[in-house]
Design a protein around this motif. Structure first.
Motif, PDB file in Angstrom:
ATOM      1  N   LYS A  23       0.831  -1.205   0.000  1.00  0.00           N
ATOM      2  CA  LYS A  23       0.000   0.000   0.000  1.00  0.00           C
ATOM      3  C   LYS A  23       0.866   1.256   0.000  1.00  0.00           C
ATOM      4  CE  LYS A  23      -3.560   0.360   2.656  1.00  0.00           C
ATOM      5  NZ  LYS A  23      -4.420   0.366   3.859  1.00  0.00           N
ATOM      6  N   ALA A  24       1.938   1.224   0.769  1.00  0.00           N
ATOM      7  CA  ALA A  24       2.835   2.381   0.834  1.00  0.00           C
ATOM      8  C   ALA A  24       3.450   2.662  -0.534  1.00  0.00           C
ATOM      9  CB  ALA A  24       3.931   2.143   1.868  1.00  0.00           C
ATOM     10  N   LEU A  29       3.584   5.988  -5.514  1.00  0.00           N
ATOM     11  CA  LEU A  29       3.428   6.187  -6.954  1.00  0.00           C
ATOM     12  C   LEU A  29       2.339   7.208  -7.259  1.00  0.00           C
ATOM     13  CD1 LEU A  29       3.709   2.521  -8.264  1.00  0.00           C
ATOM     14  CD2 LEU A  29       5.356   4.372  -8.603  1.00  0.00           C
ATOM     15  N   LEU A  30       1.235   7.138  -6.529  1.00  0.00           N
ATOM     16  CA  LEU A  30       0.168   8.120  -6.722  1.00  0.00           C
ATOM     17  C   LEU A  30       0.631   9.523  -6.335  1.00  0.00           C
ATOM     18  CD1 LEU A  30      -2.879   6.058  -5.430  1.00  0.00           C
ATOM     19  CD2 LEU A  30      -2.376   6.693  -7.798  1.00  0.00           C
ATOM     20  N   VAL A  32       3.712  10.661  -6.610  1.00  0.00           N
ATOM     21  CA  VAL A  32       4.584  11.120  -7.694  1.00  0.00           C
ATOM     22  C   VAL A  32       3.756  11.546  -8.904  1.00  0.00           C
ATOM     23  CG1 VAL A  32       6.343  10.364  -9.347  1.00  0.00           C
ATOM     24  CG2 VAL A  32       6.584   9.802  -6.933  1.00  0.00           C
ATOM     25  N   ASP A  33       2.760  10.741  -9.260  1.00  0.00           N
ATOM     26  CA  ASP A  33       1.899  11.093 -10.397  1.00  0.00           C
ATOM     27  C   ASP A  33       1.207  12.433 -10.167  1.00  0.00           C
ATOM     28  OD1 ASP A  33       2.592   8.792 -11.744  1.00  0.00           O
ATOM     29  OD2 ASP A  33       0.740   7.719 -11.249  1.00  0.00           O
ATOM     30  N   ASN A  34       0.688  12.636  -8.968  1.00  0.00           N
ATOM     31  CA  ASN A  34       0.018  13.905  -8.671  1.00  0.00           C
ATOM     32  C   ASN A  34       0.997  15.068  -8.647  1.00  0.00           C
ATOM     33  OD1 ASN A  34      -3.032  13.760  -7.997  1.00  0.00           O
ATOM     34  ND2 ASN A  34      -2.168  11.859  -7.200  1.00  0.00           N
ATOM     35  N   TYR A  35       2.200  14.821  -8.184  1.00  0.00           N
ATOM     36  CA  TYR A  35       3.220  15.876  -8.196  1.00  0.00           C
ATOM     37  C   TYR A  35       3.530  16.295  -9.630  1.00  0.00           C
ATOM     38  CZ  TYR A  35       7.607  18.311  -7.373  1.00  0.00           C
ATOM     39  OH  TYR A  35       8.591  19.256  -7.344  1.00  0.00           O
ATOM     40  N   ARG A  36       3.661  15.311 -10.522  1.00  0.00           N
ATOM     41  CA  ARG A  36       3.928  15.615 -11.939  1.00  0.00           C
ATOM     42  C   ARG A  36       2.785  16.405 -12.566  1.00  0.00           C
ATOM     43  NH1 ARG A  36       6.074   9.710 -13.638  1.00  0.00           N
ATOM     44  NH2 ARG A  36       8.143   9.898 -12.749  1.00  0.00           N
ATOM     45  N   GLU A  37       1.572  16.119 -12.127  1.00  0.00           N
ATOM     46  CA  GLU A  37       0.397  16.805 -12.665  1.00  0.00           C
ATOM     47  C   GLU A  37       0.139  18.134 -11.959  1.00  0.00           C
ATOM     48  OE1 GLU A  37      -2.822  14.031 -12.358  1.00  0.00           O
ATOM     49  OE2 GLU A  37      -1.835  12.573 -13.663  1.00  0.00           O
ATOM     50  N   LYS A  38       1.017  18.489 -11.047  1.00  0.00           N
ATOM     51  CA  LYS A  38       0.932  19.750 -10.303  1.00  0.00           C
ATOM     52  C   LYS A  38      -0.288  19.823  -9.391  1.00  0.00           C
ATOM     53  CE  LYS A  38       4.432  21.643 -12.597  1.00  0.00           C
ATOM     54  NZ  LYS A  38       5.606  20.850 -12.438  1.00  0.00           N
ATOM     55  N   THR A  39      -0.813  18.685  -8.982  1.00  0.00           N
ATOM     56  CA  THR A  39      -1.885  18.671  -7.984  1.00  0.00           C
ATOM     57  C   THR A  39      -1.221  18.371  -6.638  1.00  0.00           C
ATOM     58  OG1 THR A  39      -2.343  16.381  -8.602  1.00  0.00           O
ATOM     59  CG2 THR A  39      -3.776  18.050  -9.542  1.00  0.00           C
ATOM     60  N   LEU A  40      -0.649  19.411  -6.098  1.00  0.00           N
ATOM     61  CA  LEU A  40       0.223  19.263  -4.938  1.00  0.00           C
ATOM     62  C   LEU A  40      -0.512  18.849  -3.669  1.00  0.00           C
ATOM     63  CD1 LEU A  40       2.633  22.265  -5.562  1.00  0.00           C
ATOM     64  CD2 LEU A  40       2.853  19.887  -6.295  1.00  0.00           C
ATOM     65  N   GLN A  42      -3.082  16.826  -3.505  1.00  0.00           N
ATOM     66  CA  GLN A  42      -3.271  15.382  -3.638  1.00  0.00           C
ATOM     67  C   GLN A  42      -1.939  14.645  -3.465  1.00  0.00           C
ATOM     68  OE1 GLN A  42      -6.230  14.749  -3.013  1.00  0.00           O
ATOM     69  NE2 GLN A  42      -6.914  13.633  -4.813  1.00  0.00           N
ATOM     70  N   ALA A  43      -0.883  15.206  -4.036  1.00  0.00           N
ATOM     71  CA  ALA A  43       0.439  14.587  -3.906  1.00  0.00           C
ATOM     72  C   ALA A  43       0.835  14.508  -2.438  1.00  0.00           C
ATOM     73  CB  ALA A  43       1.470  15.389  -4.692  1.00  0.00           C
ATOM     74  N   ASP A  44       0.596  15.580  -1.711  1.00  0.00           N
ATOM     75  CA  ASP A  44       0.930  15.602  -0.283  1.00  0.00           C
ATOM     76  C   ASP A  44       0.110  14.571   0.482  1.00  0.00           C
ATOM     77  OD1 ASP A  44       2.287  16.712   2.023  1.00  0.00           O
ATOM     78  OD2 ASP A  44       0.335  17.583   2.555  1.00  0.00           O
ATOM     79  N   ARG A  45      -1.167  14.451   0.144  1.00  0.00           N
ATOM     80  CA  ARG A  45      -2.041  13.485   0.836  1.00  0.00           C
ATOM     81  C   ARG A  45      -1.573  12.050   0.592  1.00  0.00           C
ATOM     82  NH1 ARG A  45      -4.068  11.623   4.918  1.00  0.00           N
ATOM     83  NH2 ARG A  45      -5.961  10.447   4.727  1.00  0.00           N
ATOM     84  N   PHE A  46      -1.233  11.727  -0.662  1.00  0.00           N
ATOM     85  CA  PHE A  46      -0.762  10.372  -0.956  1.00  0.00           C
ATOM     86  C   PHE A  46       0.600  10.102  -0.317  1.00  0.00           C
ATOM     87  CE2 PHE A  46      -3.853  10.458  -4.557  1.00  0.00           C
ATOM     88  CZ  PHE A  46      -4.585   9.350  -4.164  1.00  0.00           C
ATOM     89  N   ALA A  47       1.439  11.119  -0.245  1.00  0.00           N
ATOM     90  CA  ALA A  47       2.732  10.949   0.429  1.00  0.00           C
ATOM     91  C   ALA A  47       2.521  10.665   1.910  1.00  0.00           C
ATOM     92  CB  ALA A  47       3.596  12.186   0.233  1.00  0.00           C
ATOM     93  N   GLN A  48       1.573  11.361   2.533  1.00  0.00           N
ATOM     94  CA  GLN A  48       1.263  11.127   3.944  1.00  0.00           C
ATOM     95  C   GLN A  48       0.711   9.716   4.152  1.00  0.00           C
ATOM     96  OE1 GLN A  48       1.992  13.044   6.575  1.00  0.00           O
ATOM     97  NE2 GLN A  48       1.190  11.449   7.896  1.00  0.00           N
ATOM     98  N   LEU A  49      -0.186   9.284   3.271  1.00  0.00           N
ATOM     99  CA  LEU A  49      -0.716   7.923   3.359  1.00  0.00           C
ATOM    100  C   LEU A  49       0.405   6.890   3.213  1.00  0.00           C
ATOM    101  CD1 LEU A  49      -3.999   8.217   1.268  1.00  0.00           C
ATOM    102  CD2 LEU A  49      -3.816   7.841   3.739  1.00  0.00           C
ATOM    103  N   SER A  50       1.317   7.150   2.305  1.00  0.00           N
ATOM    104  CA  SER A  50       2.450   6.244   2.107  1.00  0.00           C
ATOM    105  C   SER A  50       3.281   6.144   3.383  1.00  0.00           C
ATOM    106  CB  SER A  50       3.313   6.727   0.941  1.00  0.00           C
ATOM    107  OG  SER A  50       4.431   5.883   0.773  1.00  0.00           O
ATOM    108  N   PHE A  51       3.541   7.280   3.995  1.00  0.00           N
ATOM    109  CA  PHE A  51       4.309   7.297   5.239  1.00  0.00           C
ATOM    110  C   PHE A  51       3.587   6.504   6.335  1.00  0.00           C
ATOM    111  CE2 PHE A  51       5.138   9.208   9.397  1.00  0.00           C
ATOM    112  CZ  PHE A  51       6.504   8.999   9.491  1.00  0.00           C
ATOM    113  N   GLU A  52       2.288   6.738   6.488  1.00  0.00           N
ATOM    114  CA  GLU A  52       1.510   6.030   7.512  1.00  0.00           C
ATOM    115  C   GLU A  52       1.516   4.524   7.264  1.00  0.00           C
ATOM    116  OE1 GLU A  52      -2.310   7.950   7.392  1.00  0.00           O
ATOM    117  OE2 GLU A  52      -1.483   9.827   8.172  1.00  0.00           O
TER     118      GLU A  52
END
Length: 78
Positions: A23-24, A29-30, A32-40, A42-52
């Motif tokens: 899951k992490a 990956l999600l 990174v994809d959101n970061y590339r799409e400049k939806t920061l 969402q990128a931050d939220r997925f990064a936090q979920l990955s960390f958790e």
């Protein structure tokens, strides 16, 4: 985890650890994809979920390691 066999507990904790590591990785990956799409946001939220998820995976791995060490210690005493 109704079975009280220590080996089964260890296997279950290892499976849970692997599940959370997967899951992490997916959430990373999600992110990174959101970061590339400049939806920061969402990128931050997925990064936090990955960390958790990584933290949960480590906790399950530590439980399995501790149980394994305890079983080994008990076997050595006998």
């Amino acid at each position: 985890m109704l079975d009280h066999n220590p080996s089964n507990k260890i296997i279950e904790w290892r499976r849970m650890s692997a599940k959370y590591y997967q899951k992490a990785a997916w959430n990373q990956l999600l992110a990174v994809d959101n970061y590339r799409e400049k939806t920061l946001q969402q990128a931050d939220r997925f990064a936090q979920l990955s960390f958790e998820d990584q933290m949960a995976a480590m906790e399950y791995a530590e439980l399995a390691d501790a149980e394994s060490a305890l079983i080994l210690e008990l076997e050595l005493e006998d």
